[in-house]
Write a protein that holds these residues in place. Structure first.
Motif, mmCIF file in Angstrom:
data_model
loop_
_atom_site.group_PDB
_atom_site.id
_atom_site.type_symbol
_atom_site.label_atom_id
_atom_site.label_comp_id
_atom_site.label_asym_id
_atom_site.label_seq_id
_atom_site.Cartn_x
_atom_site.Cartn_y
_atom_site.Cartn_z
ATOM 1 N N ARG A 1 -1.143 -4.899 -7.495
ATOM 2 C CA ARG A 1 -2.271 -4.879 -6.732
ATOM 3 C C ARG A 1 -2.953 -6.421 -6.293
ATOM 4 O O ARG A 1 -3.561 -6.701 -5.214
ATOM 5 C CB ARG A 1 -3.350 -4.094 -7.538
ATOM 6 C CG ARG A 1 -4.797 -3.597 -6.869
ATOM 7 C CD ARG A 1 -5.533 -2.895 -7.787
ATOM 8 N NE ARG A 1 -6.659 -2.269 -7.016
ATOM 9 C CZ ARG A 1 -7.788 -2.875 -6.609
ATOM 10 N NH1 ARG A 1 -7.988 -4.310 -7.046
ATOM 11 N NH2 ARG A 1 -8.666 -2.337 -5.881
ATOM 12 N N ALA B 1 2.302 1.685 -3.504
ATOM 13 C CA ALA B 1 1.311 2.158 -4.325
ATOM 14 C C ALA B 1 0.972 3.652 -4.457
ATOM 15 O O ALA B 1 0.448 4.050 -5.272
ATOM 16 C CB ALA B 1 0.072 0.966 -4.325
ATOM 17 N N LYS C 1 0.882 -1.227 0.008
ATOM 18 C CA LYS C 1 0.029 0.027 -0.037
ATOM 19 C C LYS C 1 0.971 1.313 0.030
ATOM 20 O O LYS C 1 0.549 2.227 -0.839
ATOM 21 C CB LYS C 1 -0.975 -0.080 1.173
ATOM 22 C CG LYS C 1 -1.899 1.110 1.092
ATOM 23 C CD LYS C 1 -3.179 0.704 2.088
ATOM 24 C CE LYS C 1 -2.666 0.935 3.543
ATOM 25 N NZ LYS C 1 -3.838 0.714 4.500
#
Length: 804
Positions: A783, A763, A760
């Motif tokens: 993902r 990203a 996370k």
């Protein structure tokens, strides 16, 4: 100052720099009558070379007196750095001399020289502290696109950061900053010369394929009969003609000549004009390999003795010329310029001023104030490299010669002389390769250095030290003896040895000691000792700005850590005057390096980098990404380089703050590696660090491929549980398909919480957002991998709830 560069054609001729000029493959076959760097210009147009030689001499003579003073000042400072601090200036020969020199024409007698030559070199000590402060950290530079709306400019700004990192690695930026600090302390002026150098001895070689162009047909050639129009391939016609020739060859030696090719239908003779050739294309073919020297961007730092600039100019754009003088071995110059080897062999210096500057440079290189002739020095040739601006040509009175110069060198002229022998010249702008830095603000080019104010303080301290030594030696008092008490004749015949007996007789009624008297020894004045301590202490610190807090010295009036920190910040604020100038100079030099990279690199470059996961990675720098226009600025919020101890102190203060935001930042996994490095606890194991590094390596693998999509069984809405519905909403099940990562997760051994948080964090980082736009398949793969970790976390939570 304009810090941007425009689009240029890659493959420009690079400077020789003591090696053969680099010629890109595209320019090898370019015909030229003067050579790639106008090596044969003197043979073809000797009046042009003479005009360049006279032009350089004319501009240098404009500031000859100030240049002599500059050389004298810088030479004295460099001698002081070496500990040769008793040199005296002789105006008759314009030279520094040492007391122990034996010269027949000295204006001073030997008795006038100092008896002692003790040196307590605090001039060098303060200089080392100054250099350490400036070079302890590399200035941060940031590249910006000239237009925020241009994608080409944005891509160039991003790639320029990678190029800057490569240039810093190749040029050993720590040593570069050390040289800059040294010249700021001693010379007060320095220049950075940036260029691309191809040199196999320094950078190695690589094999390059040699190609040639050949034409291949897209089909077969066809014979077309001009009578009946029948078409037949050339191969079939040749085979049929060979069979007929064999049959007709049986017979006498003087048989009739063979018939030509004929049409198989009507018998019409086919000639070369009847051939319809197939379409042909040109393709490259490898015919061999050759050994090619590697090249890279090189940054050279030149001091005030080597760099000659017009003394009256305040800014670099006002320079009509800039000259870089170095002493190079005769053999190297002959190898670099074989066309001028015979002239270099016997080439003298250009004039008396060149000899004076040459002697000054060689004297400090030898560690001597004067030059003693020798074979080695005779083999060193003064290599003059001069850059002239286009408007400098208007000093040439002959209009025809001036027009030739402007036509040959429209961007300005770079011309090189080995002594008086012409070597090369080319059209080259001074601003594309040079940046000049002064230590202190001032007028003109002959400005003082940071350490100039300590030269006279050092001399005064040396004088006081010699006075102390003379006082201690000559101040030992004599002993007076009463001849009635001491028998001097017997004493003269007595051998001095331990426990010896000497004849002496005390006067009646007096002790023996009453016959002897010794005056008090000479003592150094307490005021002189105090003044000496002030010279090496507060006076030197105030003049140089190097207070004890900078170099870790003791401060008697400060007893607390906050007091030391305040004193350190005040001292660094004084040095910030030099630091800010150096930051801008460094940013400009790095921009020149990026510009040189784009103009001269023949192909894309792959650089190895140590990734955040501790594994070596490779990054490609593509020439296509450097086509835009960029500008550079030093880091705005970087007031001064910070030591590790200072960073460690700030971290310790943050640890004691109970702010939840700060505590969350300190426990962020991405910051743990930095904290461990600052604290110096490299062997400490941090929980979750290995899992984070493992996930970073997996992200690089995931970006290299797309996710795996498999067909999913039909799931009715009535039978779908909440977990499947959530997976469908998050993308795990899309349009009847399941998206799986190419790197599966390990449900038993993976630390799913740490690895999911790292996915996370990545990203949402700049690298993740860039991958989202440029590599959507790889981003989708990451993902899907993060979603697998999330599913494993939920399954573990459901299992824990069911067990309870």
């Amino acid at each position: 100052m304009n810090n941007s560069y425009e689009n240029e054609t890659a493959g420009a001729i690079a400077p020789a720099d003591g090696s053969l000029p680099y010629t890109p493959p595209a320019a090898e076959s370019a015909p030229t009558s003067l050579g790639p760097n106008n090596e044969r210009l003197e043979d073809a147009k000797p009046h042009v070379v003479n005009a360049l030689r006279d032009l350089v001499l004319q501009y240098r003579q404009e500031g000859i007196v100030a240049r002599r003073h500059e050389i004298r000042r810088i030479r004295q400072a460099r001698l002081f750095w070496q500990g040769l601090q008793y040199a005296w200036w002789n105006p008759n020969d314009m030279n520094w001399h040492m007391p122990f020199e034996s010269k027949s024409a000295d204006d001073r007698e030997l008795a006038e020289m100092p008896r002692y030559q003790f040196v307590t070199n605090f001039y060098q000590g303060f200089g080392l502290s100054f250099i350490a402060v400036l070079s302890q950290d590399v200035p941060s530079v940031r590249f910006y696109p000239q237009s925020s709306q241009s994608l080409q400019d944005i891509a160039a700004a991003k790639s320029a950061s990678d190029v800057a990192q490569l240039i810093e690695q190749n040029n050993h930026v720590e040593e570069l900053l050390t040289s800059i600090g040294y010249f700021l302390w001693t010379d007060g002026k320095l220049g950075a010369y940036v260029r691309y150098v191809a040199d196999g001895q320094r950078f190695g070689f690589h094999d390059q394929q040699m190609l040639e162009a050949i034409e291949i047909p897209l089909g077969e050639d066809v014979y077309v009969c001009p009578q009946c129009g029948k078409e037949e391939s050339a191969t079939q016609t040749q085979e049929r003609g060979a069979t007929d020739a064999y049959a007709s060859a049986v017979g006498a030696q003087h048989a009739a000549p063979l018939l030509g090719k004929t049409c198989p239908s009507c018998g019409t003779e086919l000639t070369e004009t009847s051939v319809r050739k197939a379409e042909r294309v040109t393709v490259p073919r490898v015919v061999g390999t050759r050994r090619v020297a590697n090249g890279q961007e090189v940054i050279s730092i030149a001091g005030g003795l080597e760099l000659n600039t017009p003394v009256w100019a305040n800014e670099m754009h006002e320079y009509p010329y800039l000259q870089w003088q170095t002493e190079v071995h005769r053999s190297k110059l002959k190898a670099a310029y074989p066309h001028a080897a015979n002239k270099i062999e016997t080439s003298p210096s250009q004039g008396a001023e060149d000899v004076y500057a040459r002697v000054s440079r060689l004297s400090v290189e030898q560690g001597l104030p004067s030059i003693h002739p020798g074979d080695a020095l005779m083999n060193l040739i003064t290599f003059d490299r001069t850059w002239l601006r286009p408007w400098a040509f208007y000093a040439v009175e002959d209009e025809a010669t001036r027009a030739e110069l402007l036509a040959l060198f429209p961007d300005g002229c770079y011309v090189a002389f080995a002594g008086d022998a012409y070597c090369e010249a080319r059209s080259e702008s001074m601003d594309d390769h040079w940046r000049v830095l002064h230590a202190l603000p001032g007028d003109g080019q002959n400005r003082p250095s940071v350490g100039d104010s300590l030269v006279q303080v050092q001399e005064r301290y040396n004088v006081l030290s010699n006075m102390q030594a003379e006082t201690y030696e000559y101040g030992i008092p004599p002993i007076y003896a009463d001849p009635q008490v001491l028998d001097f004749d017997a004493l003269a015949n007595q051998v001095a040895e331990p426990a010896a007996h000497f004849p002496a007789r005390a006067r009646p009624g007096q002790p023996l000691a009453a016959g002897f008297f010794q005056p008090a020894p000479a003592r150094v004045s307490p005021d002189m000792l105090q003044h000496q301590q002030e010279l090496i202490g507060p006076v030197s610190q105030f003049l140089s700005g190097l207070f004890p807090a900078v170099f870790g010295g003791n401060m008697e009036d400060v007893k607390t850590a906050s007091g030391y920190a305040l004193a350190r910040d005040q001292a660094l604020g004084r040095l910030g005057l030099v630091w800010r100038r150096m930051k801008q100079f460094y940013a400009d030099v790095i921009l020149l390096g990026v510009d040189s990279f784009r103009k001269n690199r023949p192909e894309d470059v792959e650089i190895p980098l140590l990734g955040p996961d501790g594994v070596l990675d490779a990054r490609m720098i593509r020439q296509a990404d450097l086509k835009g226009n960029i500008c550079v600025h030093p880091e705005a919020d970087e007031t001064f380089p910070r030591l590790k101890s200072q960073q460690r102190g700030v971290l310790q203060q943050l640890f004691s703050v109970n702010d939840p935001v700060i505590q969350k930042a300190l426990t962020e996994p991405a910051n743990l590696g930095y904290i461990k490095n600052v604290l110096g606890l490299t062997e400490m194991v941090i929980p979750g660090e290995d899992s984070r590094n493992k996930q970073l390596r997996e992200i690089q693998q995931l970006l290299a491929s797309a996710p795996i999509v498999v067909a999913a069984p039909h799931i009715s809405p009535s039978s779908a549980n909440s977990l499947d519905e959530e997976r469908r909403l998050e993308g795990g099940v899309t349009n009847g398909a399941i998206v799986l990562p190419s790197v599966p997760v390990d449900a038993l051994l993976d630390d799913h919480a740490v690895e999911f948080e790292e996915c996370k964090r990545w990203a949402n980082s700049e690298a993740g957002q860039s991958a989202h736009m440029t590599n959507p398949a790889g981003f989708a793969n990451v993902r899907a991998h993060a979603e697998a970790h999330l599913q494993a976390l939920k399954m573990a939570a459901l299992l824990s709830t069911s067990q309870k």
